[in-house]
Write an enzyme that holds these catalytic residues in place. Structure first.
Site, PDB file in Angstrom:
ATOM      1  N   PHE A 157       9.298  -7.602   2.598  1.00  0.00           N
ATOM      2  CA  PHE A 157       8.405  -7.310   1.478  1.00  0.00           C
ATOM      3  C   PHE A 157       8.616  -5.859   1.083  1.00  0.00           C
ATOM      4  O   PHE A 157       8.329  -4.944   1.860  1.00  0.00           O
ATOM      5  CB  PHE A 157       6.934  -7.538   1.811  1.00  0.00           C
ATOM      6  CG  PHE A 157       6.046  -7.288   0.614  1.00  0.00           C
ATOM      7  CD1 PHE A 157       5.834  -8.284  -0.321  1.00  0.00           C
ATOM      8  CD2 PHE A 157       5.470  -6.049   0.402  1.00  0.00           C
ATOM      9  CE1 PHE A 157       5.058  -8.052  -1.450  1.00  0.00           C
ATOM     10  CE2 PHE A 157       4.691  -5.802  -0.716  1.00  0.00           C
ATOM     11  CZ  PHE A 157       4.482  -6.807  -1.647  1.00  0.00           C
ATOM     12  N   ASP A 242      12.174   1.353   4.782  1.00  0.00           N
ATOM     13  CA  ASP A 242      10.963   1.262   3.983  1.00  0.00           C
ATOM     14  C   ASP A 242       9.776   1.484   4.913  1.00  0.00           C
ATOM     15  O   ASP A 242       9.335   0.579   5.614  1.00  0.00           O
ATOM     16  CB  ASP A 242      10.894  -0.113   3.316  1.00  0.00           C
ATOM     17  CG  ASP A 242       9.663  -0.277   2.427  1.00  0.00           C
ATOM     18  OD1 ASP A 242       8.731   0.544   2.553  1.00  0.00           O
ATOM     19  OD2 ASP A 242       9.630  -1.232   1.634  1.00  0.00           O
ATOM     20  N   LYS A 271       1.696   4.707  -0.172  1.00  0.00           N
ATOM     21  CA  LYS A 271       0.408   4.303   0.373  1.00  0.00           C
ATOM     22  C   LYS A 271      -0.364   5.490   0.938  1.00  0.00           C
ATOM     23  O   LYS A 271      -1.025   6.208   0.215  1.00  0.00           O
ATOM     24  CB  LYS A 271       0.602   3.190   1.402  1.00  0.00           C
ATOM     25  CG  LYS A 271       1.108   1.882   0.785  1.00  0.00           C
ATOM     26  CD  LYS A 271       1.054   0.743   1.770  1.00  0.00           C
ATOM     27  CE  LYS A 271       1.630  -0.545   1.214  1.00  0.00           C
ATOM     28  NZ  LYS A 271       0.870  -1.096   0.083  1.00  0.00           N
TER      29      LYS A 271
END
Length: 415
Positions: A157, A242, A271
């Site tokens: 993802f 990531d 984030k």
């Protein structure tokens, strides 16, 4: 129907419990149905706690998918946001601003990076890295034009853009959104042999999550990331990690790569870089890859804006100053031990690293969603993923006492 606007100042009437139905009805009627949230309408947050419009308190065990690692409304980040918002918020990159250079210096010193490309969302950081490694492959590695390949992993993802969902293995992410961008090869996550076999002279990069979050906190076998690093080095391939969800303290280390003692060529953060206040992400890179960019080839109106940089600088500072990373390691180990003691025969696995934890149920349990709904009623907010898995990822400021409070309720529901 009464107005749904929340109170703007002390003394104004707060929404009543009955307003919950109105909020949900308006969202359902006017909003796109691309999420399936729990039926709770939040209005306030502080630390690990959030409150709904009826005044009920909940322990947040999702942290906005790790975007509020520092806790809700951290006072020092809030102060930095307000101070900068009163001076200068946006200039675009047509001009310099006095927050960008200090942001570069501080994040490079903290992470050991050589260059930074600031963006806004995690997906933008991923797309930026894909563009940069392709350009590096053509200009520096000598790959034939339009032939560059990037290796990704199954169950990944990395975001929701067309290019990214094109190399997803999730049918819900891909269905009806094609045609997709070429140039990606997918191999099983955690399988070093498959990765090695997929590398060709056209391979410019490997894009991987150190721990797969959306897939259900899937931790690769020990030594896997080290082998990936060695393969990339030997084959002249750039390693992109990531760390948008795993980075900035979530796993009990600043970056999850530290658990295997490796360094990526490009690291993607987002984030928690915002402290939960303002969208900001970044590509952290060696000079070799980001050095290929020239003016006009890539950009973002909001990327690197002064408000984002001021927020990110303080978000990083409180992580270190308040030992949130160390707390994540300690409390994560404690939380994991408690979860492993639940003893429910329908629990297939409990796993995690730091405060990135998951409980996976056997299919006969009927899915994780009903457990999440019952936990909500007990005052704990968490969310299912991949049907049978619950993730527990509270803010990194959680205490042992708060974990004990949560475990009493978790045991009542799934123990």
């Amino acid at each position: 129907m009464t107005s749904l606007a929340p109170p703007l100042a002390a003394g104004l009437a707060s929404p009543t419990p009955e307003d919950l139905r109105d909020y949900l009805e308006v969202e359902h009627r006017l909003g796109a149905h691309n999420y399936k949230p729990l039926d709770v309408v939040l209005t306030r947050g502080q630390g690990v706690w959030v409150w709904d419009v009826a005044g009920r308190r909940y322990l947040d065990c999702l942290s906005a998918y790790s975007a509020v690692n520092q806790g809700h409304c951290h006072p020092r980040i809030l102060e930095a946001l307000i101070a900068q918002a009163g001076r200068l918020t946006l200039t675009s990159r047509a001009f310099h601003n006095d927050q960008l250079a200090p942001f570069y210096e501080e994040i490079c010193a903290l992470t050991g990076s050589h260059k930074v490309l600031p963006m806004n969302s995690g997906a933008e950081a991923v797309e930026s890295a894909l563009k940069c490694v392709r350009k590096w492959g053509y200009r520096e590695k000598g790959v034939a034009e339009d032939q560059a390949e990037i290796i990704v992993c199954s169950d990944n993802f990395h975001g929701r853009t067309i290019a990214i969902v094109g190399f997803s293995s999730d049918p819900d992410a891909r269905r009806d959104f094609g045609p997709f961008a070429p140039g990606f090869r997918c191999v099983p996550f955690g399988d070093g042999d498959a990765l090695e076999a997929a590398i060709t002279p056209r391979t410019v990069a490997v894009l991987i999550e150190p721990i797969q979050g959306e897939a259900g906190v899937i931790i690769p076998p020990p030594g896997y990331l080290k082998r990936v690093r060695d393969l990339c080095t030997a084959q002249g391939v750039m390693l992109i990690l990531d760390e948008i969800q795993t980075g900035l303290g979530r796993t009990g280390a600043l970056l999850a790569e530290e658990h295997e003692g490796i360094e990526a060529d490009l690291t993607l953060v987002g984030k928690a870089l915002s402290g939960g206040f303002y969208p900001v992400s970044a590509v952290l890179s060696n000079s070799e890859v980001l050095g290929v960019l020239r003016p006009g080839e890539h950009g973002s109106t909001f990327g690197g804006n002064p408000l984002a940089c001021a927020v990110a600088r303080m978000a990083l500072k409180v992580l270190v100053d308040e030992d949130m990373i160390g707390n994540a390691a300690r409390q994560g180990a404690y939380f994991l031990e408690k979860l492993r003691g639940l003893g429910n025969p329908l629990i297939r696995a409990v796993r995690g690293r730091g405060l990135m934890l998951a409980v996976e149920f056997a299919p006969e349990a009927g899915g994780a969603r009903p457990f999440c709904e019952k936990l909500k009623d007990k005052g704990i907010l968490c969310k299912e993923t991949h049907r049978d898995i619950i993730r527990f990822a509270p803010p990194l400021v959680i205490t042992e006492k708060e974990i004990d409070w949560a475990m009493e309720r978790i045991a009542e529901v799934i123990g």
